[in-house]
Design a protein around this motif. Sequence first.
Motif, PDB file in Angstrom:
ATOM      1  N   VAL A   1       0.806  -1.220   0.000  1.00  0.00           N
ATOM      2  CA  VAL A   1       0.000   0.000   0.000  1.00  0.00           C
ATOM      3  C   VAL A   1       0.837   1.266   0.000  1.00  0.00           C
ATOM      4  O   VAL A   1       0.510   2.241  -0.671  1.00  0.00           O
ATOM      5  N   ARG A   2       1.911   1.271   0.781  1.00  0.00           N
ATOM      6  CA  ARG A   2       2.737   2.475   0.946  1.00  0.00           C
ATOM      7  C   ARG A   2       4.203   2.079   1.022  1.00  0.00           C
ATOM      8  O   ARG A   2       4.535   0.907   1.221  1.00  0.00           O
ATOM      9  N   GLU A   3       5.054   3.088   0.914  1.00  0.00           N
ATOM     10  CA  GLU A   3       6.484   2.861   1.103  1.00  0.00           C
ATOM     11  C   GLU A   3       6.697   2.272   2.497  1.00  0.00           C
ATOM     12  O   GLU A   3       6.114   2.744   3.481  1.00  0.00           O
ATOM     13  N   THR A   4       7.499   1.234   2.596  1.00  0.00           N
ATOM     14  CA  THR A   4       7.595   0.466   3.836  1.00  0.00           C
ATOM     15  C   THR A   4       9.038   0.239   4.260  1.00  0.00           C
ATOM     16  O   THR A   4       9.898  -0.077   3.435  1.00  0.00           O
ATOM     17  N   LEU A   5       9.261   0.396   5.558  1.00  0.00           N
ATOM     18  CA  LEU A   5      10.516  -0.022   6.183  1.00  0.00           C
ATOM     19  C   LEU A   5      10.211  -1.284   6.975  1.00  0.00           C
ATOM     20  O   LEU A   5       9.395  -1.262   7.895  1.00  0.00           O
TER      21      LEU A   5
ATOM     22  N   GLY B   1       4.248   6.468   5.484  1.00  0.00           N
ATOM     23  CA  GLY B   1       4.528   5.092   5.096  1.00  0.00           C
ATOM     24  C   GLY B   1       4.149   4.086   6.158  1.00  0.00           C
ATOM     25  O   GLY B   1       3.274   4.317   6.994  1.00  0.00           O
ATOM     26  N   THR B   2       4.827   2.947   6.113  1.00  0.00           N
ATOM     27  CA  THR B   2       4.567   1.843   7.036  1.00  0.00           C
ATOM     28  C   THR B   2       5.880   1.349   7.632  1.00  0.00           C
ATOM     29  O   THR B   2       6.869   1.195   6.905  1.00  0.00           O
ATOM     30  N   LEU B   3       5.860   1.120   8.926  1.00  0.00           N
ATOM     31  CA  LEU B   3       6.982   0.490   9.617  1.00  0.00           C
ATOM     32  C   LEU B   3       6.512  -0.868  10.114  1.00  0.00           C
ATOM     33  O   LEU B   3       5.499  -0.967  10.808  1.00  0.00           O
TER      34      LEU B   3
END
Length: 207
Positions: free
Chosen positions: A45-49, A99-101
């Motif tokens: 869905v989103r840029e993720t770390l 984003g997402t962690l």
Amino acid sequence: MERLPTGISVLDRELDGGLPAGSVVVLKAEPASQSELFLNTFTHVRETLYLTTVRSPDAVDDALERSAVRTGDPTIEGVDGDAPLKQTLDRAASVPRDGTLIVDSVEPLEASDPVRYRSFLDDLRSRVDEANAIGVIHALKRGTASANRVATEQIADVVFDLRTTVTGTEIANRLAVPKFRGGAALEEPVKLKLTDTVSVDTSRDIA
């Protein structure tokens, strides 16, 4: 309040569009469940770390490559060594904006001193909030909850409780959302089909 979608359509419908930006989510699941499907979907869905504490970054990358769900191209970093709390916070400083962690999984971190662990949770939550992101903590279920597991769930804004039961030849998966700050918790668990993707289980329970 801004909502960020999870990428799992049934959840986004039930949660009025997704999760409040800045939320920390704890995903509780049995070790032998298909809970990794949720993590894989979140990366799309989103840029993720993606911080991995048990598997190697290469193993996570390989699992994402082989996953049948639509996945993104997350930044995958390992957390190991003698100072896992500090490493996690140092890496979490680069969580993408909006984003997402993902922290997968939290057990090695929960083995830390309780006072330091609570401070870590506060700092992790601050990093997620400052980035207007979503933090997902993968927490595998075990026997009696430790004091640090209780702290993990207390700091969470949202708790996803994946309940997997095996009866005869049937495997049933239900996702309960007992805690939801900034919104309404689900009144009933959602029955899901977890095969190679996450979907709604439309089969009816037979009494």
